[in-house]
Design a protein around this motif. Structure first.
Motif, short mmCIF file in Angstrom:
data_model
loop_
_atom_site.label_atom_id
_atom_site.label_comp_id
_atom_site.label_asym_id
_atom_site.label_seq_id
_atom_site.Cartn_x
_atom_site.Cartn_y
_atom_site.Cartn_z
N ASP A 148 77.23 -8.35 10.56
CA ASP A 148 77.35 -7.51 11.75
C ASP A 148 77.51 -6.05 11.36
N VAL A 149 76.93 -5.18 12.19
CA VAL A 149 77.01 -3.73 11.98
C VAL A 149 76.68 -3.08 13.31
N SER A 150 77.19 -1.87 13.53
CA SER A 150 76.88 -1.14 14.76
C SER A 150 75.81 -0.11 14.50
N ILE A 151 75.00 0.13 15.50
CA ILE A 151 73.95 1.13 15.39
C ILE A 151 74.54 2.54 15.38
N ARG A 152 75.81 2.64 15.78
CA ARG A 152 76.54 3.90 15.83
C ARG A 152 77.77 3.82 14.93
N PRO A 153 78.43 4.95 14.66
CA PRO A 153 79.67 4.87 13.89
C PRO A 153 80.72 4.00 14.56
N GLY A 154 80.81 4.05 15.88
CA GLY A 154 81.75 3.23 16.63
C GLY A 154 81.10 1.99 17.20
N TRP A 155 81.94 1.11 17.74
CA TRP A 155 81.43 -0.13 18.34
C TRP A 155 81.25 0.00 19.84
N MET A 163 86.21 -2.16 12.82
CA MET A 163 86.49 -2.17 14.25
C MET A 163 87.33 -3.38 14.62
N ARG A 164 87.11 -4.52 13.95
CA ARG A 164 87.85 -5.73 14.26
C ARG A 164 88.76 -6.11 13.11
N LYS A 165 89.89 -6.64 13.44
CA LYS A 165 90.79 -7.14 12.41
C LYS A 165 90.52 -8.62 12.24
N TYR A 166 90.05 -9.01 11.06
CA TYR A 166 89.63 -10.39 10.84
C TYR A 166 90.71 -11.19 10.15
N ILE A 167 90.85 -12.43 10.56
CA ILE A 167 91.55 -13.42 9.78
C ILE A 167 90.46 -14.34 9.26
N LEU A 168 90.35 -14.42 7.94
CA LEU A 168 89.20 -15.08 7.36
C LEU A 168 89.39 -16.58 7.29
N PRO A 169 88.28 -17.34 7.46
CA PRO A 169 88.37 -18.77 7.61
C PRO A 169 88.29 -19.55 6.31
N VAL A 175 80.04 -12.39 7.09
CA VAL A 175 79.58 -12.09 5.73
C VAL A 175 80.66 -11.37 4.92
N GLY A 176 81.58 -10.70 5.60
CA GLY A 176 82.69 -10.10 4.88
C GLY A 176 82.82 -8.60 4.98
N THR A 177 81.80 -7.92 5.52
CA THR A 177 81.87 -6.47 5.73
C THR A 177 81.19 -6.15 7.05
N GLU A 178 81.37 -4.91 7.50
CA GLU A 178 80.64 -4.45 8.69
C GLU A 178 79.67 -3.33 8.30
N GLN A 193 66.53 -0.66 6.08
CA GLN A 193 67.31 -1.01 4.90
C GLN A 193 68.31 -2.11 5.22
N ILE A 194 68.94 -2.01 6.39
CA ILE A 194 69.89 -3.04 6.82
C ILE A 194 69.19 -4.37 7.03
N TYR A 195 67.99 -4.36 7.57
CA TYR A 195 67.21 -5.59 7.75
C TYR A 195 67.00 -6.29 6.41
N PHE A 196 66.68 -5.51 5.38
CA PHE A 196 66.46 -6.08 4.05
C PHE A 196 67.75 -6.61 3.44
N THR A 197 68.89 -5.98 3.76
CA THR A 197 70.16 -6.42 3.17
C THR A 197 70.94 -7.39 4.05
N SER A 198 70.36 -7.83 5.14
CA SER A 198 71.01 -8.83 6.01
C SER A 198 70.08 -10.02 6.16
N VAL A 199 69.07 -9.91 6.99
CA VAL A 199 68.07 -10.98 7.12
C VAL A 199 67.44 -11.27 5.76
N GLY A 200 67.22 -10.22 4.99
CA GLY A 200 66.61 -10.36 3.67
C GLY A 200 67.55 -10.83 2.60
N MET A 201 68.80 -11.14 2.97
CA MET A 201 69.76 -11.73 2.04
C MET A 201 70.34 -13.01 2.63
N ASN A 202 69.46 -13.81 3.24
CA ASN A 202 69.85 -15.14 3.74
C ASN A 202 70.95 -15.07 4.78
#
Length: 501
Positions: free
Chosen positions: A306-313, A1-7, A240-243, A331-340
């Motif tokens: 970051d992730v959206s609860i829907r396909p779109g933002w 959804m967003r075009k990132y310029i990485l830091p 983190v690098g993905t949505e 599953q997202i909770y385990f792979t986000s909060v549960g991955m530091n």
């Protein structure tokens, strides 16, 4: 959804400390040995604002604006403000929905790439003051800020640097224009806890791209809202690098910074934190020994997922049946909060100005699942033995500010938990006390069956929190082995849990 310029993070050169100090950054002089680098990395800690942010665990994004009414994801800046007219906008309903789901903070898209402002800015007429909603007298940002204050929630703002409506975009005047908008948001609505920038940088109405004056913006934020974390294109929190909602298996909050020739930015910020578009902060391991061995500096720079609860933002009615399920959110909770990491979940209000019933329903069910899962720590009451341990009681005291550690210079240890009776479990939780630093590089967890130890977890980093889900195991003896740590490990908690997903 967003075009990132990485830091990429940059640091000013600082004299090396004579002894280990608790800082959120450190420079590394030429010739610093690998052992010294590891020791310094182990002693880097978050700032107060970063620690508060990490402890939130769950933050909500509200993508709402002119796109909600056009059905677009990225507007072109030519939209008629008359299209913006929610019929039942209720910011308290938004914030309460997220609070009831266990969230601690929300972020509103005050301006997206289309340039339409959700507050009555003095900088442009492309805002809600030109809309029929409340006869042009409304202020969505004000209502969200007030709801957060009423319900005791953190409040954050997203302000898109890319503006497809502003005629001055692509010129020096735009940075002044942006500073005025940012100043309004930071001074009109009370305390702001997070300021969120993405790196989208397309063309404006004149066909030009903008050179963003990020350093000026950071200084302004530090001056007006010094407690606020500055996220994604900012010095406190990185993307983190993905949505996808999935972080990396090896997630270090301490990462290298290699540009030491930049000026220091605002007082109280991370030293000299700047950004360059060629940076890549999306690899599989950003802070491992091989990555920091050649670093010129190290900094505490944690990830947000970051992730959206829907396909779109933004809200689209045809996605009401495509809201993520409670199981998917778990599953997202385990792979986000549960991955530091911290989870930033987007929940977009609909055309009425309400969180849609489909989203509310799945959030409520997911909240109940988490509460049920973590209601009982099956390790509670277990007898703990450890030959070289100090303060094993801290592992089960329910506090993240107390910790177990090892004697002397021991960087490895084994903890054996003997339960009063066999228990069945399918989830494991472990935390480091990040006030001391992030140190564990490798750990495993075993259960005893027929007199033999069998592994069911074999992982790398821990950080603020590590969560693992696996097929059910039944046992009454568990062994945690910290196999590699940069200095003495400081483990704040451990837990076993069971829930049928």
């Amino acid at each position: 959804m967003r075009k990132y310029i990485l830091p990429v993070v940059a640091m000013v050169s600082l004299s090396a400390p004579a002894r280990a100090q608790k800082e959120n950054f450190v420079s590394l002089a030429p010739g610093t040995s690998e052992q010294q680098i590891i020791q310094k990395a182990a002693n880097i800690v978050p700032t107060a604002r970063q620690l508060r942010w990490q402890q939130l665990e769950l933050t909500a994004f509200f993508h709402f604006g002119i796109n909600t009414f056009t059905g677009k994801e990225w507007g072109d800046g030519k939209e008629d403000p008359a299209l913006f007219n929610p019929t039942a906008l209720d910011a308290v309903q938004w914030v309460k929905t997220m609070k009831d789901a266990g969230f601690k903070q929300v972020i509103i898209t005050a301006k997206h790439h289309d340039g339409f402002c959700l507050w009555p800015t003095k900088t442009t007429d492309h805002s809600i003051k030109s809309s029929p909603w409340k006869s042009g007298k409304g202020d969505v940002v004000k209502e969200v800020a007030a709801a957060c204050k009423k319900l005791g929630m953190g409040f954050g703002v997203y302000l898109s640097p890319w503006d497809r409506n502003a005629s001055v975009y692509g010129t020096d005047a735009y940075n002044e224009f942006f500073v005025k908008q940012l100043t309004e948001l930071l001074t009109w609505y009370g305390k702001v806890d997070e300021v969120w920038f993405d790196g989208a940088n397309g063309e404006g109405p004149n066909g030009k791209k903008q050179v963003y004056d990020f350093n000026r913006w950071y200084k302004l934020i530090r001056k007006l809202q010094p407690q606020a974390v500055i996220a994604i294109m900012g010095p406190d929190v990185r993307w983190v690098g993905t949505e996808s909602g999935k972080g990396r298996r090896t997630e270090w909050s301490v990462v290298p910074t290699n540009n030491l020739d930049q000026d220091q930015i605002a007082a109280g910020s991370q030293q000299g934190m700047l950004f360059k578009p060629q940076s890549d902060m999306t690899g599989s391991d950003l802070g491992g020994r091989d990555r920091i061995a050649t670093a010129k500096g190290l900094v505490w720079y944690p990830a947000e997922t970051d992730v959206s609860i829907r396909p779109g933002w933004f809200y689209h009615a045809d996605q009401d049946e495509k809201v993520k399920t409670p199981k998917e959110l778990m599953q997202i909770y385990f792979t986000s909060v549960g991955m530091n990491s911290v989870l930033l979940l987007n929940v977009p209000p609909d055309k009425r100005g309400l969180i849609n019933e489909s989203d509310v329903r799945t959030l409520q069910q997911w909240s109940r699942m988490r509460k049920e899962l973590f209601k009982t720590n099956l390790l509670a009451g277990a007898a703990i033995t450890c030959n070289n341990g100090v303060n094993t009681a801290a592992l089960l005291d329910g506090k993240d500010a107390t910790y177990f550690t090892t004697r002397g210079g021991d960087t490895a240890t084994t903890l054996v938990f003997k339960l009063k009776q066999p228990r069945t479990f399918n989830a494991f939780s472990i935390q480091e006390d990040i006030r001391i630093g992030q140190r564990v590089e490798q750990f495993s967890v075993y259960y005893k069956q027929d007199g033999a130890w069998k592994p069911f977890v074999q992982e790398t980093t821990i950080g603020y929190k590590r969560l693992l889900h696996f097929d059910p195991v039944t046992a009454n003896e568990i062994k945690i082995e910290i196999e590699s740590s940069r200095l003495n490990p400081t483990i704040a908690s451990a837990g076993l849990y069971f829930y049928e997903w």
